[in-house]
Design a protein around this motif. Structure first.
Motif, PDB file in Angstrom:
ATOM      1  N   GLY A  83       0.810  -1.212   0.000  1.00  0.00           N
ATOM      2  CA  GLY A  83       0.000   0.000   0.000  1.00  0.00           C
ATOM      3  C   GLY A  83       0.844   1.264   0.000  1.00  0.00           C
ATOM      4  O   GLY A  83       0.461   2.275  -0.602  1.00  0.00           O
ATOM      5  N   PHE A  84       2.003   1.219   0.661  1.00  0.00           N
ATOM      6  CA  PHE A  84       2.876   2.392   0.696  1.00  0.00           C
ATOM      7  C   PHE A  84       3.775   2.484  -0.533  1.00  0.00           C
ATOM      8  O   PHE A  84       3.998   3.576  -1.063  1.00  0.00           O
ATOM      9  N   LEU A  85       4.262   1.359  -0.996  1.00  0.00           N
ATOM     10  CA  LEU A  85       5.212   1.379  -2.099  1.00  0.00           C
ATOM     11  C   LEU A  85       4.544   1.614  -3.445  1.00  0.00           C
ATOM     12  O   LEU A  85       5.232   1.800  -4.450  1.00  0.00           O
ATOM     13  N   GLN A  93       2.141   4.113  -3.600  1.00  0.00           N
ATOM     14  CA  GLN A  93       1.582   5.455  -3.481  1.00  0.00           C
ATOM     15  C   GLN A  93       2.127   6.369  -4.593  1.00  0.00           C
ATOM     16  O   GLN A  93       3.281   6.236  -4.994  1.00  0.00           O
ATOM     17  N   ILE A  94       1.299   7.301  -5.053  1.00  0.00           N
ATOM     18  CA  ILE A  94       1.801   8.249  -6.046  1.00  0.00           C
ATOM     19  C   ILE A  94       2.734   9.270  -5.384  1.00  0.00           C
ATOM     20  O   ILE A  94       3.514   9.924  -6.074  1.00  0.00           O
ATOM     21  N   TYR A  95       2.641   9.425  -4.072  1.00  0.00           N
ATOM     22  CA  TYR A  95       3.608  10.237  -3.324  1.00  0.00           C
ATOM     23  C   TYR A  95       4.751   9.304  -2.965  1.00  0.00           C
ATOM     24  O   TYR A  95       4.598   8.399  -2.143  1.00  0.00           O
ATOM     25  N   THR A  96       5.907   9.509  -3.582  1.00  0.00           N
ATOM     26  CA  THR A  96       6.965   8.501  -3.535  1.00  0.00           C
ATOM     27  C   THR A  96       8.109   8.811  -2.580  1.00  0.00           C
ATOM     28  O   THR A  96       8.929   7.939  -2.303  1.00  0.00           O
ATOM     29  N   ASN A  97       8.189  10.043  -2.091  1.00  0.00           N
ATOM     30  CA  ASN A  97       9.341  10.421  -1.267  1.00  0.00           C
ATOM     31  C   ASN A  97       9.092  10.006   0.180  1.00  0.00           C
ATOM     32  O   ASN A  97       8.740  10.823   1.038  1.00  0.00           O
ATOM     33  N   LEU A  98       9.287   8.714   0.447  1.00  0.00           N
ATOM     34  CA  LEU A  98       8.940   8.127   1.739  1.00  0.00           C
ATOM     35  C   LEU A  98      10.163   7.556   2.438  1.00  0.00           C
ATOM     36  O   LEU A  98      11.052   6.981   1.816  1.00  0.00           O
ATOM     37  N   GLU A  99      10.154   7.705   3.740  1.00  0.00           N
ATOM     38  CA  GLU A  99      11.078   7.013   4.628  1.00  0.00           C
ATOM     39  C   GLU A  99      10.219   6.130   5.518  1.00  0.00           C
ATOM     40  O   GLU A  99       9.257   6.611   6.125  1.00  0.00           O
ATOM     41  N   LEU A 100      10.534   4.838   5.594  1.00  0.00           N
ATOM     42  CA  LEU A 100       9.734   3.906   6.390  1.00  0.00           C
ATOM     43  C   LEU A 100      10.504   3.503   7.638  1.00  0.00           C
ATOM     44  O   LEU A 100      11.606   2.949   7.548  1.00  0.00           O
ATOM     45  N   LEU A 101       9.918   3.791   8.807  1.00  0.00           N
ATOM     46  CA  LEU A 101      10.519   3.393  10.078  1.00  0.00           C
ATOM     47  C   LEU A 101       9.611   2.355  10.733  1.00  0.00           C
ATOM     48  O   LEU A 101       8.450   2.633  11.026  1.00  0.00           O
ATOM     49  N   ILE A 102      10.148   1.177  10.948  1.00  0.00           N
ATOM     50  CA  ILE A 102       9.388   0.076  11.534  1.00  0.00           C
ATOM     51  C   ILE A 102       9.721   0.000  13.014  1.00  0.00           C
ATOM     52  O   ILE A 102      10.868  -0.248  13.390  1.00  0.00           O
ATOM     53  N   VAL A 103       8.718   0.207  13.841  1.00  0.00           N
ATOM     54  CA  VAL A 103       8.943   0.317  15.281  1.00  0.00           C
ATOM     55  C   VAL A 103       8.544  -0.973  15.982  1.00  0.00           C
ATOM     56  O   VAL A 103       7.423  -1.475  15.810  1.00  0.00           O
ATOM     57  N   THR A 104       9.453  -1.522  16.757  1.00  0.00           N
ATOM     58  CA  THR A 104       9.167  -2.740  17.491  1.00  0.00           C
ATOM     59  C   THR A 104       9.772  -2.657  18.896  1.00  0.00           C
ATOM     60  O   THR A 104      10.893  -2.192  19.059  1.00  0.00           O
ATOM     61  N   ALA A 105       9.011  -3.104  19.858  1.00  0.00           N
ATOM     62  CA  ALA A 105       9.513  -3.130  21.229  1.00  0.00           C
ATOM     63  C   ALA A 105      10.082  -4.505  21.575  1.00  0.00           C
ATOM     64  O   ALA A 105      10.868  -4.640  22.513  1.00  0.00           O
ATOM     65  N   LYS A 106       9.700  -5.522  20.821  1.00  0.00           N
ATOM     66  CA  LYS A 106      10.095  -6.893  21.185  1.00  0.00           C
ATOM     67  C   LYS A 106      10.815  -7.634  20.069  1.00  0.00           C
ATOM     68  O   LYS A 106      10.971  -8.847  20.122  1.00  0.00           O
TER      69      LYS A 106
END
Length: 212
Positions: free
Chosen positions: A32-34, A36-49
């Motif tokens: 869904g993100f990759l 998008q027509i808005y392409t200038n993205l930084e993806l940060l995946i947050v995990t506590a465990k």
């Protein structure tokens, strides 16, 4: 091509909560993100465990093609501190963007002086296999009145689906050490709502878990 041409000069840091995601869900979310027509993205995946082995394998597969992906072991506030974007978009890795123009629509609202913007969404009950949505959407973008702004600050209980300016998010983290939807809305001088279902929230998983 849009990324190469620099059509979207402002980076959006997409902050993805990963700990509730199950195998298969995160691939759907990333798609869904990759796309998008808005392409200038930084993806940060947050995990506590820590990440599941399936997610680790998937990230290794796509990393050569999408290098702006990084894992943050810790909290959402720590992800805000590490983000490089002018805007932050919060999401859950087991949910799904339903329109390729979703981020573009949200950014367009923020470019009108709005500090926090969110949209309508559908809810997918995974146990009953039923989708819930509001029948009548105007498709309009409207600035929140003072009463609507105050109501949103009490009713929105999740960061998911919020696009915010980096300066507001960073200030909240600096002051409180954490970040919440209520805190963002209270700090924002202007907020807006896109009256359109731009994403799908999944809940009631097979194990009976609820995604809030």
């Amino acid at each position: 091509m849009k990324a190469i041409l620099g059509d979207n000069p402002d980076v959006i840091s997409v902050i993805l909560a990963a700990d509730q995601a199950q195998s298969g869900e995160f691939e759907r979310c990333f798609e869904g993100f990759l796309t998008q027509i808005y392409t200038n993205l930084e993806l940060l995946i947050v995990t506590a465990k820590g990440l599941t082995s399936d997610l680790q394998t998937y990230l290794k597969t796509i990393k050569p093609y999408y290098p702006n992906i990084k894992v943050v072991t810790g909290t959402m506030a720590q992800a805000v501190k590490q983000s490089q974007g002018s805007y932050l978009y919060f999401f859950n890795l087991d949910d799904l963007l339903s329109e390729k123009t979703a981020l573009a629509q949200l950014v367009a609202a923020c470019q009108q002086g709005v500090q926090v913007v969110y949209s309508g969404y559908q809810r997918l009950d995974l146990q009953k296999k039923v989708i819930y949505w509001q029948k009548h959407r105007s498709n309009e973008v409207r600035a929140l009145s003072l009463a609507e702004h105050q109501k949103a600050a009490t009713e929105l209980t999740s960061l998911a689906g919020l696009l915010v300016t980096k300066d507001v998010a960073a200030e909240i983290v600096r002051q409180s050490g954490g970040i919440t939807s209520a805190g963002l809305l209270k700090a924002a001088t202007k907020a807006a709502f896109v009256d359109r279902d731009l994403w799908i929230q999944s809940f009631n998983k097979v194990r009976g878990e609820t995604n809030a």
